[in-house]
Design a protein around this motif. Structure first.
Motif, short mmCIF file in Angstrom:
data_model
loop_
_atom_site.label_atom_id
_atom_site.label_comp_id
_atom_site.label_asym_id
_atom_site.label_seq_id
_atom_site.Cartn_x
_atom_site.Cartn_y
_atom_site.Cartn_z
N HIS A 43 5.22 -59.17 70.58
CA HIS A 43 4.76 -60.48 71.05
C HIS A 43 3.24 -60.59 70.92
CE1 HIS A 43 4.81 -64.21 73.27
NE2 HIS A 43 3.90 -63.72 74.09
N GLU A 44 2.52 -59.56 71.35
CA GLU A 44 1.06 -59.56 71.25
C GLU A 44 0.62 -59.62 69.79
OE1 GLU A 44 0.10 -55.95 73.30
OE2 GLU A 44 0.16 -56.90 75.27
N TRP A 45 1.29 -58.84 68.93
CA TRP A 45 0.95 -58.82 67.51
C TRP A 45 1.17 -60.20 66.89
CZ3 TRP A 45 2.63 -59.70 62.61
CH2 TRP A 45 1.93 -59.11 61.58
N ALA A 46 2.29 -60.83 67.21
CA ALA A 46 2.60 -62.16 66.67
C ALA A 46 1.56 -63.19 67.11
CB ALA A 46 4.00 -62.58 67.09
N GLU A 47 1.12 -63.12 68.35
CA GLU A 47 0.09 -64.04 68.83
C GLU A 47 -1.24 -63.83 68.11
OE1 GLU A 47 -0.12 -63.60 73.08
OE2 GLU A 47 1.30 -65.25 73.38
N ALA A 48 -1.56 -62.59 67.78
CA ALA A 48 -2.81 -62.27 67.09
C ALA A 48 -2.75 -62.58 65.60
CB ALA A 48 -3.16 -60.80 67.30
N HIS A 49 -1.55 -62.78 65.06
CA HIS A 49 -1.35 -63.05 63.64
C HIS A 49 -0.47 -64.29 63.47
CE1 HIS A 49 -2.27 -58.74 63.93
NE2 HIS A 49 -2.88 -58.91 62.78
N PRO A 50 -0.97 -65.48 63.85
CA PRO A 50 -0.13 -66.67 63.83
C PRO A 50 0.33 -67.10 62.43
CG PRO A 50 -2.40 -67.26 64.29
CD PRO A 50 -2.32 -65.76 64.30
N ASP A 51 -0.36 -66.64 61.40
CA ASP A 51 0.02 -67.01 60.04
C ASP A 51 1.11 -66.09 59.47
OD1 ASP A 51 -1.81 -64.91 60.15
OD2 ASP A 51 -2.51 -65.26 58.09
N MET A 52 1.51 -65.08 60.24
CA MET A 52 2.52 -64.13 59.80
C MET A 52 3.82 -64.33 60.56
SD MET A 52 0.79 -62.33 57.58
CE MET A 52 1.65 -60.82 57.27
N GLN A 53 4.93 -64.03 59.87
CA GLN A 53 6.24 -64.08 60.51
C GLN A 53 6.84 -62.68 60.45
OE1 GLN A 53 8.98 -66.79 58.67
NE2 GLN A 53 10.43 -66.62 60.33
N ILE A 54 7.18 -62.13 61.60
CA ILE A 54 7.77 -60.78 61.65
C ILE A 54 9.18 -60.84 61.08
CG2 ILE A 54 8.56 -58.92 63.15
CD1 ILE A 54 6.27 -59.67 65.07
N LYS A 55 9.41 -60.00 60.08
CA LYS A 55 10.72 -59.92 59.45
C LYS A 55 11.54 -58.77 60.02
CE LYS A 55 10.22 -63.24 56.52
NZ LYS A 55 11.03 -64.43 56.58
N GLU A 56 10.84 -57.70 60.38
CA GLU A 56 11.52 -56.52 60.90
C GLU A 56 10.53 -55.71 61.73
OE1 GLU A 56 13.93 -52.63 59.21
OE2 GLU A 56 13.49 -54.28 57.86
N ALA A 57 11.02 -55.08 62.76
CA ALA A 57 10.20 -54.20 63.58
C ALA A 57 11.07 -53.04 64.04
CB ALA A 57 9.62 -54.94 64.77
N LYS A 58 10.51 -51.85 63.97
CA LYS A 58 11.29 -50.67 64.33
C LYS A 58 10.43 -49.71 65.13
CE LYS A 58 14.34 -47.25 62.38
NZ LYS A 58 15.03 -46.78 61.20
N CYS A 59 10.97 -49.26 66.23
CA CYS A 59 10.31 -48.27 67.06
C CYS A 59 10.67 -46.90 66.50
CB CYS A 59 10.81 -48.42 68.49
SG CYS A 59 9.78 -47.59 69.68
N MET A 60 9.67 -46.10 66.21
CA MET A 60 9.92 -44.80 65.58
C MET A 60 9.12 -43.70 66.26
SD MET A 60 9.89 -45.92 61.55
CE MET A 60 8.13 -45.90 61.47
N GLY A 61 9.74 -42.56 66.39
CA GLY A 61 9.04 -41.38 66.86
C GLY A 61 8.40 -40.69 65.69
N ARG A 62 7.27 -40.10 65.92
CA ARG A 62 6.65 -39.30 64.86
C ARG A 62 6.12 -38.03 65.48
NH1 ARG A 62 1.20 -39.10 64.76
NH2 ARG A 62 0.02 -40.70 65.82
N PRO A 63 6.26 -36.93 64.76
CA PRO A 63 5.77 -35.66 65.30
C PRO A 63 4.25 -35.66 65.39
CG PRO A 63 6.74 -35.37 63.12
CD PRO A 63 6.89 -36.80 63.48
N LEU A 64 3.74 -34.86 66.29
CA LEU A 64 2.29 -34.73 66.42
C LEU A 64 1.73 -34.05 65.19
CD1 LEU A 64 2.01 -33.40 70.08
CD2 LEU A 64 1.62 -35.72 69.30
N THR A 65 0.53 -34.47 64.79
CA THR A 65 -0.17 -33.75 63.73
C THR A 65 -0.71 -32.45 64.34
OG1 THR A 65 -2.31 -34.74 64.22
CG2 THR A 65 -0.90 -35.91 62.64
N LEU A 66 -1.14 -31.53 63.52
CA LEU A 66 -1.67 -30.26 64.01
C LEU A 66 -2.85 -30.50 64.95
CD1 LEU A 66 -1.54 -27.21 64.00
CD2 LEU A 66 -2.93 -27.20 61.94
N THR A 67 -3.74 -31.41 64.59
CA THR A 67 -4.90 -31.72 65.44
C THR A 67 -4.47 -32.28 66.78
OG1 THR A 67 -6.21 -32.17 63.46
CG2 THR A 67 -7.07 -33.01 65.55
N GLU A 68 -3.50 -33.23 66.76
CA GLU A 68 -3.00 -33.81 68.01
C GLU A 68 -2.33 -32.76 68.88
OE1 GLU A 68 -1.94 -38.32 66.51
OE2 GLU A 68 -0.49 -36.72 66.21
#
Length: 73
Positions: A43-68
């Motif tokens: 919702h926040e992203w869509a408000e900040a980008h009114p000229d864009m239409q969200i087609k897909e959104a996916k919540c994803m886990g990602r492993p930590l990098t070595l530094t993280e």
């Protein structure tokens, strides 16, 4: 594990012009929280980008990098 929301969005007036953008969710610690937090972030992203239409959104886990991983403990 860290989580990100990956948003695929296209220009409203040019549907062929699309971008993919990962949005970090640093406060999220599990998959359930990711799905809940991602709705607000979308919702926040869509408000900040009114000229864009969200087609897909996916919540994803990602492993930590070595530094993280080194700074997490």
């Amino acid at each position: 594990m860290k989580y990100v929301l990956f948003v695929m969005a296209c220009l409203s007036n040019e549907p062929g012009q699309c971008i993919g953008e990962p949005i970090d969710l640093p406060e999220v610690t599990n998959a359930t929280a990711c799905h809940l937090a991602s709705r607000l972030r979308m919702h926040e992203w869509a408000e900040a980008h009114p000229d864009m239409q969200i087609k897909e959104a996916k919540c994803m886990g990602r492993p930590l990098t070595l530094t993280e991983a080194k700074t997490a403990f």
